[in-house]
Motif scaffolding. Structure first.
Motif, PDB file in Angstrom:
ATOM      1  N   THR B   8      69.095  26.784  43.514  1.00  0.00           N
ATOM      2  CA  THR B   8      67.985  27.470  42.846  1.00  0.00           C
ATOM      3  C   THR B   8      67.727  28.848  43.450  1.00  0.00           C
ATOM      4  O   THR B   8      68.307  29.211  44.469  1.00  0.00           O
ATOM      5  N   ARG B  31      52.833  25.008  45.788  1.00  0.00           N
ATOM      6  CA  ARG B  31      53.839  24.909  44.755  1.00  0.00           C
ATOM      7  C   ARG B  31      53.800  26.178  43.911  1.00  0.00           C
ATOM      8  O   ARG B  31      52.713  26.672  43.614  1.00  0.00           O
ATOM      9  N   ALA B  35      59.344  24.920  48.614  1.00  0.00           N
ATOM     10  CA  ALA B  35      60.577  24.303  49.102  1.00  0.00           C
ATOM     11  C   ALA B  35      61.457  25.279  49.871  1.00  0.00           C
ATOM     12  O   ALA B  35      62.382  24.861  50.556  1.00  0.00           O
ATOM     13  N   ASP B  39      63.862  24.104  52.957  1.00  0.00           N
ATOM     14  CA  ASP B  39      65.254  24.504  53.164  1.00  0.00           C
ATOM     15  C   ASP B  39      65.431  25.221  54.497  1.00  0.00           C
ATOM     16  O   ASP B  39      66.365  24.963  55.249  1.00  0.00           O
ATOM     17  N   TYR B 170      59.119  27.875  38.844  1.00  0.00           N
ATOM     18  CA  TYR B 170      59.856  26.882  38.067  1.00  0.00           C
ATOM     19  C   TYR B 170      61.146  27.440  37.462  1.00  0.00           C
ATOM     20  O   TYR B 170      62.224  26.956  37.763  1.00  0.00           O
ATOM     21  N   THR B 173      62.687  29.307  40.464  1.00  0.00           N
ATOM     22  CA  THR B 173      62.582  28.594  41.736  1.00  0.00           C
ATOM     23  C   THR B 173      63.125  27.176  41.659  1.00  0.00           C
ATOM     24  O   THR B 173      63.548  26.621  42.659  1.00  0.00           O
ATOM     25  N   HIS B 174      63.082  26.530  40.486  1.00  0.00           N
ATOM     26  CA  HIS B 174      63.400  25.108  40.418  1.00  0.00           C
ATOM     27  C   HIS B 174      64.647  24.754  39.621  1.00  0.00           C
ATOM     28  O   HIS B 174      65.163  23.653  39.782  1.00  0.00           O
TER      29      HIS B 174
ATOM     30  N   SER C  47      71.097  20.544  34.996  1.00  0.00           N
ATOM     31  CA  SER C  47      70.348  19.327  35.307  1.00  0.00           C
ATOM     32  C   SER C  47      69.125  19.732  36.118  1.00  0.00           C
ATOM     33  O   SER C  47      69.210  20.598  36.984  1.00  0.00           O
ATOM     34  N   PHE C  48      67.995  19.135  35.811  1.00  0.00           N
ATOM     35  CA  PHE C  48      66.775  19.470  36.538  1.00  0.00           C
ATOM     36  C   PHE C  48      65.753  18.359  36.363  1.00  0.00           C
ATOM     37  O   PHE C  48      65.860  17.531  35.476  1.00  0.00           O
ATOM     38  N   ASP C  49      64.755  18.362  37.266  1.00  0.00           N
ATOM     39  CA  ASP C  49      63.674  17.378  37.200  1.00  0.00           C
ATOM     40  C   ASP C  49      62.541  17.932  36.348  1.00  0.00           C
ATOM     41  O   ASP C  49      62.333  19.137  36.296  1.00  0.00           O
ATOM     42  N   ASN C  50      61.774  17.028  35.773  1.00  0.00           N
ATOM     43  CA  ASN C  50      60.567  17.452  35.076  1.00  0.00           C
ATOM     44  C   ASN C  50      59.583  18.047  36.073  1.00  0.00           C
ATOM     45  O   ASN C  50      59.397  17.527  37.165  1.00  0.00           O
ATOM     46  N   TYR C  51      58.969  19.158  35.665  1.00  0.00           N
ATOM     47  CA  TYR C  51      58.123  19.896  36.594  1.00  0.00           C
ATOM     48  C   TYR C  51      56.698  19.367  36.629  1.00  0.00           C
ATOM     49  O   TYR C  51      56.017  19.480  37.636  1.00  0.00           O
ATOM     50  N   LEU C  54      54.774  15.441  38.705  1.00  0.00           N
ATOM     51  CA  LEU C  54      54.225  15.242  40.057  1.00  0.00           C
ATOM     52  C   LEU C  54      54.704  13.914  40.624  1.00  0.00           C
ATOM     53  O   LEU C  54      53.942  12.960  40.769  1.00  0.00           O
ATOM     54  N   TYR C  79      61.410  23.324  30.118  1.00  0.00           N
ATOM     55  CA  TYR C  79      60.762  22.356  30.990  1.00  0.00           C
ATOM     56  C   TYR C  79      61.272  20.941  30.784  1.00  0.00           C
ATOM     57  O   TYR C  79      61.202  20.106  31.671  1.00  0.00           O
ATOM     58  N   ASP C 154      64.913  15.215  49.663  1.00  0.00           N
ATOM     59  CA  ASP C 154      65.854  16.329  49.680  1.00  0.00           C
ATOM     60  C   ASP C 154      66.264  16.645  48.254  1.00  0.00           C
ATOM     61  O   ASP C 154      66.570  15.748  47.481  1.00  0.00           O
ATOM     62  N   THR C 156      64.312  18.033  46.042  1.00  0.00           N
ATOM     63  CA  THR C 156      63.168  18.175  45.139  1.00  0.00           C
ATOM     64  C   THR C 156      62.604  19.581  45.248  1.00  0.00           C
ATOM     65  O   THR C 156      62.828  20.269  46.239  1.00  0.00           O
ATOM     66  N   GLU C 157      61.850  19.950  44.251  1.00  0.00           N
ATOM     67  CA  GLU C 157      61.063  21.184  44.277  1.00  0.00           C
ATOM     68  C   GLU C 157      61.884  22.447  44.490  1.00  0.00           C
ATOM     69  O   GLU C 157      61.365  23.444  44.950  1.00  0.00           O
ATOM     70  N   GLY C 158      63.159  22.403  44.193  1.00  0.00           N
ATOM     71  CA  GLY C 158      63.960  23.626  44.280  1.00  0.00           C
ATOM     72  C   GLY C 158      64.719  23.791  45.577  1.00  0.00           C
ATOM     73  O   GLY C 158      65.462  24.742  45.742  1.00  0.00           O
ATOM     74  N   ALA C 159      64.538  22.881  46.533  1.00  0.00           N
ATOM     75  CA  ALA C 159      65.334  22.980  47.761  1.00  0.00           C
ATOM     76  C   ALA C 159      66.695  22.357  47.494  1.00  0.00           C
ATOM     77  O   ALA C 159      66.877  21.625  46.530  1.00  0.00           O
ATOM     78  N   SER C 160      67.648  22.638  48.359  1.00  0.00           N
ATOM     79  CA  SER C 160      68.988  22.115  48.120  1.00  0.00           C
ATOM     80  C   SER C 160      69.064  20.659  48.546  1.00  0.00           C
ATOM     81  O   SER C 160      68.325  20.210  49.413  1.00  0.00           O
ATOM     82  N   ASP C 161      69.972  19.922  47.920  1.00  0.00           N
ATOM     83  CA  ASP C 161      70.140  18.510  48.243  1.00  0.00           C
ATOM     84  C   ASP C 161      71.350  18.379  49.159  1.00  0.00           C
ATOM     85  O   ASP C 161      72.490  18.549  48.732  1.00  0.00           O
ATOM     86  N   ASP C 162      71.107  18.093  50.425  1.00  0.00           N
ATOM     87  CA  ASP C 162      72.212  17.942  51.369  1.00  0.00           C
ATOM     88  C   ASP C 162      72.615  16.496  51.560  1.00  0.00           C
ATOM     89  O   ASP C 162      73.419  16.179  52.421  1.00  0.00           O
TER      90      ASP C 162
END
Lengths: 97, 397, 230
Positions: B8, B31, B35, B39, B170, B173-174, C47-51, C54, C79, C154, C156-162
């Motif tokens: 992102t 928010r 994040a 990171d 979003y 960022t997301h 691919s993304f999560d619903n914002y 919550l 969205y 890990d 979530t919210e835009g951070a990378s998934d390691d």
């Protein structure tokens, strides 16, 4: 394609406050395991009623313990605090309602 | 040699901060930008980055910590969103006036009420008068590139101003996107280490931000004005240098898209430009003579760049994703700035405002089509039909 | 008004429903695996999560999305999926009390992580008015393969998934979804996932109940892949 329409919003988004239950936030569908009480084992100590974080356990002198399934999230605290292990947690889909 | 990555805009800026080896960063959650610190914390804990992360007690604290670190000679960063940015309001001017080139990451968020997480640009624009350099990225790649360019511009001894790397909450960022992380060698070539002329040092004591006599104030403000104007030339220089080092060439101020033969253009910034470009393609196929102008910087506002191209068009539709209640024209900040830039330009186009994408809503293709139709009606009328249209509220089509 | 154009008309939209905190990572993995698999086949994917969901509340319904298209995606900043081709329920109870069939496309496929048979789930399948949209209901008992559930924030919210992608039950669910809907091939899914055995198990053991005009038990298509691309 029609324009997007927005809902009516009250002045400064000020809304009436719920007094008995918050029916704008029904949480029963968060639950995957339903609490079921064994009335024979239950001693009416009311620990489950006291500890439920969502006030979803009802106690009635005549009827005993029952659960507010509209709101119960299935967290299982009632089951884990029951001193006589009278509350089981049963998969929702095992029921017919 | 670059690394391709799928992540992102937040991760992209983290990558930039890792490449430039930031020294100090101050964290506080809100928010949707939060994040970035998740990171960063991971990278610091893993030993990938050597950076001091200070947990602030609020956004005012975050900015102040970064300010102090910068005064001590550290390359310092922080970030925020929405009302977090306004919580730090007090310190924007001291930081810019103190000429501390910290970098702030903004993941836009609508200002309260009522607490919507969606993106609006108002949070950052509210602070536009304080002397910071800032502009919006439309995707993760540009977020990374803007971060690198901002360090280079802001820390330049001729400039020394703090910068904001802004991106829509979003959307940028997301949502994961493909981007390239440049090679460390290239970054080292592009950005020298931060060596400010003055810093707090017990061996060479200076006072930063002392109490001054009233007559010293205006000259200091004149200096800030001079440097902000000088930043325009620096932006052009650095954008060219960036292109030659990294191979990605950006327009220094205004990206033009399909403007050949365009009678009407959208003028906007940030993520919605991506959807706009797609909508412009469909509109062109349907015979609308439309193009797009995308702003890369809001401060310094690129009036010369706009003046140079404005006469090509009959109508400019400025899209504000944000509000400025009571502003001249009834729209947002970009509308005011665009009209001000072009007020003395001969053969200037008609400039109308659109307010769209509020509350973080997607500006749909259909809404772009409707705005184009409204611009067409303006051209037919030969004058403004409506100064400012809040899309879906007072459209005239 | 002005233009009436088809935008992203060939895009396949996969919506994964799950419960917050415990199963959020698995749902995200299902969406990520399908998107990555689609990319490796040369498609354009997201691919993304619903914002808005919550998901940091245990048990709340939340969604992840995958989008796979043979053409470059025009609506990249969205969205949620507008219309669903494949609907995946990572936790079986969600079949009652959640609007997963709202905005479902004609001939959509529903995949549920459940030890029960599709026939047993029919009485919960709702709303009944939407059943004519459904092409098939599939069940996979992903929990029985021993892959476990990964519990992490890990990614979530835009951070990378390691962490590993597709190490837990999500791998089997993705395999089942791919088999039931034909949205990606087994090969590309195996290449994308960490737990390849679970993907294979999901693919092999999914039980598919086809529907005809809103009624189950019609003749089984010989190859679910014929559901194919629109």
């Amino acid at each position: 394609m029609p324009k997007k329409s927005y809902p009516e919003v009250p002045f400064a988004a000020i809304v009436p406050c719920p007094t008995v239950e918050n029916d704008k936030m029904v949480t029963g569908n968060w639950r995957s395991l339903r609490p079921v009480v064994d009335m024979e084992a239950c001693t009416s100590c009311k620990t489950c009623w006291l500890m439920c974080p969502d006030a979803s356990v009802n106690f009635d002198e005549a009827e005993g313990i029952s659960f507010n399934l509209k709101y119960c999230k299935g967290c299982g605290i009632c089951s884990s605090v029951c001193p006589v292990e009278a509350i089981r947690r049963v998969p929702e889909l095992d029921f017919t309602d | 040699m670059t690394t391709k990555k799928r992540a992102t805009g937040l991760t992209a800026v983290c990558d930039a901060w890792q490449l430039v080896d930031i020294d100090v960063t101050a964290s506080y959650p809100i928010r949707p930008y939060t994040a970035v610190f998740a990171d960063l914390a991971k990278r610091i804990a893993n030993g990938q980055m050597k950076c001091e992360m200070v947990f602030a007690e609020g956004e005012h604290g975050q900015f102040s910590i970064a300010h102090g670190a910068s005064m001590a000679g550290a390359r310092a960063t922080t970030g925020s969103s929405g009302v977090g940015l306004t919580y730090a309001a007090e310190v924007y001017s001291p930081i810019a006036g103190g000429r501390c080139p910290i970098q702030v990451l903004v993941g836009d968020r609508t200002l309260d009420p009522p607490g919507d997480f969606g993106s609006e640009h108002t949070d950052c624009l509210t602070m536009r008068d304080n002397g910071w350099i800032f502009g919006w990225a439309q995707d993760a790649q540009e977020a990374l590139d803007n971060s690198l360019m901002c360090f280079r511009i802001g820390e330049d001894p001729d400039i020394m101003l703090p910068q904001i790397v802004a991106m829509d909450g979003y959307f940028v960022t997301h949502i994961t996107q493909d981007y390239e992380v440049p090679d460390q060698d290239l970054v080292d070539r592009f950005l020298p280490p931060f060596k400010p002329k003055f810093r707090l040092d017990v061996n060479n004591p200076v006072i930063m931000g002392p109490q001054i006599t009233p007559e010293m104030g205006p000259p200091l403000e004149w200096d800030r004005n001079v440097v902000m104007q000088r930043a325009k030339g620096k932006i052009v220089e650095v954008t060219e240098e960036f292109g030659s080092v990294f191979g990605r060439h950006y327009a220094p101020f205004v990206e033009e898209y399909m403007t050949e033969g365009a009678e009407m253009v959208f003028l906007l910034q940030g993520a919605h430009a991506v959807t706009c470009k797609s909508a412009v393609k469909y509109l062109r196929e349907a015979g609308y003579p439309v193009g797009m102008l995308r702003l890369r910087w809001v401060r310094p506002f690129p009036e010369e760049a706009l003046q140079a191209i404005a006469a090509k068009f009959k109508v400019i539709g400025v899209i504000d994703t944000g509000t400025s209640y009571g502003a001249a024209g009834g729209g947002g900040v970009l509308l005011v700035e665009t009209r001000a830039s072009l007020s003395e330009t001969p053969d200037k186009p008609i400039i109308q405002g659109f307010t769209s994408g509020l509350g973080g809503e997607v500006i749909t293709h259909d809404e772009f089509f409707r705005m184009a139709e409204m611009m067409r009606k303006t051209i037919e009328a030969g004058q403004l039909v409506q100064s400012s249209t809040w899309v879906n509220f007072n459209d005239y089509v | 008004m002005t233009l009436s154009v088809e935008i992203d008309s060939k895009m396949v939209e996969i919506t994964v429903w799950t419960r917050g905190v415990q199963l959020a990572k698995e749902a995200r993995d299902v969406a990520t695996l399908l998107a990555v698999a689609g990319s490796s086949e040369g498609k354009y994917t997201q691919s993304f999560d619903n914002y808005v969901d919550l998901p940091d509340r245990i048990g709340v319904a939340c969604k992840s999305y995958a989008r796979i298209s043979p053409e470059p995606i025009q609506t990249v900043y969205e969205y949620e999926n507008g219309h669903h081709d494949v609907i995946v329920l990572v936790e079986e109870t969600m079949i009652k009390g959640h609007p997963y069939l709202q905005d479902a496309k004609q001939d959509c496929v529903v995949v549920v992580n459940s030890a029960r048979d599709p026939e047993a789930l029919l009485k919960w399948f709702e709303p009944k008015e939407s059943l004519p949209l459904v092409k098939a209901l599939a069940c996979i008992d992903a929990n029985s393969f021993g892959a476990g559930v990964m519990l992490t924030f890990d990614g979530t919210e835009g951070a990378s998934d390691d962490t590993k992608i597709g190490a837990g039950v999500g791998a089997a669910v993705a395999g089942a979804a791919a088999k039931a809907s034909g949205c990606v091939t087994l090969e590309s899914l195996l290449a994308a996932a960490d737990n390849k055995k679970a993907v294979q198990q999901g693919w092999d053991q999914v039980k598919v109940l086809p529907f005809c005009d809103g009624k189950p038990f019609c003749e089984t298509p010989s190859d679910p892949q014929e559901l194919g691309w629109r």
